[in-house]
Every structure is written in structure tokens, then in C-alpha cells.
Design an enzyme around this catalytic site. Structure first.
Site, PDB file in Angstrom:
ATOM      1  N   TYR A   1      27.483  87.454  55.921  1.00  0.00           N
ATOM      2  CA  TYR A   1      27.772  86.452  54.883  1.00  0.00           C
ATOM      3  C   TYR A   1      28.845  86.972  53.922  1.00  0.00           C
ATOM      4  CZ  TYR A   1      26.678  83.027  51.172  1.00  0.00           C
ATOM      5  OH  TYR A   1      26.736  82.031  50.224  1.00  0.00           O
TER       6      TYR A   1
ATOM      7  N   GLU B   1      31.049  89.550  54.113  1.00  0.00           N
ATOM      8  CA  GLU B   1      32.382  89.764  54.685  1.00  0.00           C
ATOM      9  C   GLU B   1      32.955  88.457  55.225  1.00  0.00           C
ATOM     10  OE1 GLU B   1      34.091  92.231  54.105  1.00  0.00           O
ATOM     11  OE2 GLU B   1      32.774  93.954  53.860  1.00  0.00           O
TER      12      GLU B   1
ATOM     13  N   GLN C   1      15.357  94.034  39.666  1.00  0.00           N
ATOM     14  CA  GLN C   1      16.703  93.529  39.986  1.00  0.00           C
ATOM     15  C   GLN C   1      16.940  92.237  39.196  1.00  0.00           C
ATOM     16  OE1 GLN C   1      14.022  93.465  41.905  1.00  0.00           O
ATOM     17  NE2 GLN C   1      14.138  92.058  43.624  1.00  0.00           N
TER      18      GLN C   1
ATOM     19  N   ASP D   1      19.841  94.720  48.768  1.00  0.00           N
ATOM     20  CA  ASP D   1      19.580  93.678  47.766  1.00  0.00           C
ATOM     21  C   ASP D   1      20.306  94.082  46.474  1.00  0.00           C
ATOM     22  OD1 ASP D   1      16.920  91.562  47.637  1.00  0.00           O
ATOM     23  OD2 ASP D   1      17.939  92.055  45.770  1.00  0.00           O
TER      24      ASP D   1
END
Ligand code: UDP
Length: 335
Positions: free
Chosen positions: A167, A169, A231, A293
Site C-alpha cells: 500500500y 509503496e 500509538q 504499525d
């Protein structure tokens, strides 16, 4: 105007197409229904009968020769010359490609093909129609960012050989291709780098964090937090995003523009908010953090503000409230 929208059955496209049709534009939508929802198409068709047409096709199959050889595709997608040129597309919003990690990771080659081959087809189509094209790029071009928040000038930290690379790249190549079509073919290209977006009509099985949390909470299940939940992400309500996409499309801005929310939360904070809003008795279940992630994500949106006069307006509480209401409606409809 006559406008083409790819990825038409996705939730962003639904809200975009709805806003275009409401203003009287004529829209052709394309989707392969890999991650889109059938209901988004049937609702648009029934509300705007003669203004909206839909082609069920994979953009990877829409090479110029294939379009010409298929009567249905040709009648809706082929560029006309001379007198009939008024029927050509003036705008192409190219949104096609699953954006949810578990969905785009199911068939990584297909994801890469969609970003590269599918986008190539859409640039060719836009060039044939002399249309302006807006591409849906992504915050994923910054990968796991070492600069925070991320300005458009940041070139990113992407793993070329990881589970997100098809996704990330792919989208980076799509941007590169847009640059080449603009430089060497004179195509008008607008590049939106879209950060996490949410809202009604997301697929409840999409696998993304807010859809999971809301679906789990409504089912009375524990919310699944990956890793320690430290995160961060910034969540933009879909109506704000659509306004930004349309402003960008009609602007003179040829550089990429970040579109996303300034309000950053940890995933654990998001889970706690959803628990608080839906059912304070719910618990949180910790699951392993998927590889690669990104640890933090928040856009620097100065460019969007300066060049488009764009800022988000909808608060998280208001937006998530609307999303919860729409998920409840969906559940009620399904009985
Ligand atoms: N996430 C989570 N629980 C879930 C789904 C996602 O904790 O059920 C986390 C995921 O690991 C990531 C963040 O939430 O850190 C956002 O994930 P999402 O799939 O929505 O999109 P991303 O921003 O990672 O592309």
C-alpha cells in the site's frame, strides 16, 4: 460537470458523490466491490436516478483498449472528440484501493497493482478526456514517521519489504506517476494525502480501529487494543475530508496537500472514549501489535489552511456520535 469517481462504493466516495450529485453534477462511479458496500451504490442510484451511473469493474482491467472493446464501458468511459467532447469528464476523483490494513494485506499484489496499474489506467483516461484528476494518496507515504507532526515536505520512513509496503509503496508510486503525467503529459493533477478518516457508511467489517471499537461496543464485546495502545492517530470526520477534497480539486495547488485532523489521541484513549460513550461497563482486551504499525501520526495542515482555507470543523465527539448512530441504524435494519 461530468465527473468520474473510482472506488465509488467506499464510504468516502459515497459522501463525495452525494455532495456532487446534490449540486447537479453528473457522476459515473466505478468499483470492483472488493471492500465497498452495495448499499452505498443502490442508495445513490435511488436518490439521484438519472444523474448517477455505476460500472462494476476493477480499474486494473480498464486499459484504454479494454474500455474500447466493451460496449458498456465504452459508452460511459470513452473520450469523445469534436462535437461530442462536451460529454467528456472534466474531473476524475481517483479513490479506488482498499485502505484498511487487514483488507489491503489479503492480496498484496492486487493492492500494488491497483495503485500502479489501476492508477496508470486512470491517468490515461483523464488525459484522454483532458480532465483534471485528484488522486487519493495517504499519510502512509510517511511510513512510521520520524518527524512529528508530518509536513508535506517530509519524505517519509517506509519499509519497502513489510506488510504495509504494498500500500505504502504503491501509493508513493501513484504520486510519482502523477508527477510524471503532469510534467511530461501536461495533465492537471491534484494530490490529497489523506489521514485517518471515519464516519457513517464505513463498512462495519472494514477492520479499522474505530469501526472495530464501535462494532465491538455495540455488540457488548471487549474492545481490541493492539499493543499497549500508546500509538497515536488523528481522526478526521468524512464531511470535513470531502470538503477538503473538493477545495483541492478546484484549486491551483499542484503540490501534495495533507488532509486530516489536528487532534491526536492514543489508541487507548480512543478505546476509553468509545467505552465511555457507548457502555462504561465494557472492558479492553490487549492483542499483539501488528508489524510496522506507525507509532505516531498527525498531519501538519498549514498548507491546506494557507492554500485552500481548509480546517476541520466537526469535533470527535460529534463525528463519532453520528457514526455510532449510523451503525445502530444498520444493525436495526439487519434486524
Ligand atoms: N488498532 C487497534 N485495534 C483494532 C484495530 C486497530 O488497536 O481493532 C490500532 C492499529 O494497530 C493502529 C491504529 O489502531 O495502531 C489504527 O489502525 P487502523 O487499522 O484504523 O489504521 P492505520 O492508521 O494503522 O492504517
Amino acid at each position: 460537470m461530468r465527473i468520474l469517481v473510482t472506488g465509488a462504493a467506499g464510504f468516502v466516495a459515497y459522501h463525495l458523490i452525494h455532495s456532487l450529485l446534490k449540486e447537479g453534477h453528473v457522476v459515473v462511479g466505478v468499483d470492483n466491490m472488493m471492500s465497498g458496500q452495495e448499499r452505498n451504490i443502490t442508495d445513490l442510484k435511488s436518490e439521484f436516478k438519472n444523474q448517477f451511473s455505476f460500472i462494476r469493474a476493477d480499474i486494473n482491467e480498464l486499459a484504454p483498449a479494454a474500455i474500447a472493446a466493451n460496449p458498456e464501458w465504452a459508452s460511459l468511459l470513452s473520450a469523445q472528440t469534436n462535437a461530442a467532447a462536451a460529454k467528456n469528464f472534466e474531473r476524475v476523483y481517483h479513490l479506488a484501493c482498499p485502505a484498511s490494513p487487514p483488507i489491503y494485506q489479503k492480496d498484496m499484489l492486487h493492492t500494488l497493482d491497483t495503485c500502479y496499474i489501476g492508477s496508470r489506467h486512470m491517468y490515461e483516461l483523464a488525459a484522454a478526456h483532458k480532465a483534471r484528476i485528484l488522486i487519493a494518496s495517504t499519510s502512509e507515504v510517511y511510513g512510521d514517521p520520524e518527524v512529528h507532526p508530518q509536513p508535506e515536505s517530509y519524505r517519509g520512513n517506509v519499509n519497502t519489504v513489510g506488510i504495509r509496503s504494498c500500500y505504502d509503496e504503491g501509493k508513493r508510486a501513484m504520486e510519482t506517476m502523477g508527477f510524471i503525467y503532469a510534467e511530461q503529459r501536461g495533465l492537471e493533477v491534484r494530490t490529497a494525502r489523506i489521514f485517518n478518516t471515519y464516519g457513517p457508511r464505513m463498512s462495519p467489517i472494514d477492520g479499522r480501529v474505530l469501526t472495530n471499537f464501535i462494532s465491538q461496543a455495540l455488540a457488548g464485546e471487549a474492545l481490541t487494543v493492539f499493543g499497549d495502545g500508546q500509538q497515536t492517530r488523528s481522526f478526521c470526520y468524512v464531511e470535513d475530508l470531502v470538503r477538503g477534497l473538493r477545495l483541492l480539486m478546484e484549486s491551483k495547488t499542484t503540490d501534495p496537500v495533507n488532509l486530516g485532523s489536528q487532534f491526536e489521541f492514543t489508541i487507548l484513549e480512543m478505546a476509553e472514549k468509545v467505552v465511555h460513550w457507548i457502555n462504561p461497563k465494557l472492558t479492553i482486551k490487549y492483542l499483539p501489535l501488528p508489524k510496522d504499525d506507525p507509532k505516531v501520526r498527525r498531519p501538519n495542515t498549514s498548507r491546506a489552511k494557507e492554500l485552500l482555507g481548509w480546517e476541520t470543523k466537526v469535533s470527535l465527539e460529534e463525528g463519532v456520535g453520528k457514526m455510532i448512530a449510523s451503525f445502530k441504524d444498520d444493525l436495526a435494519r439487519k434486524g
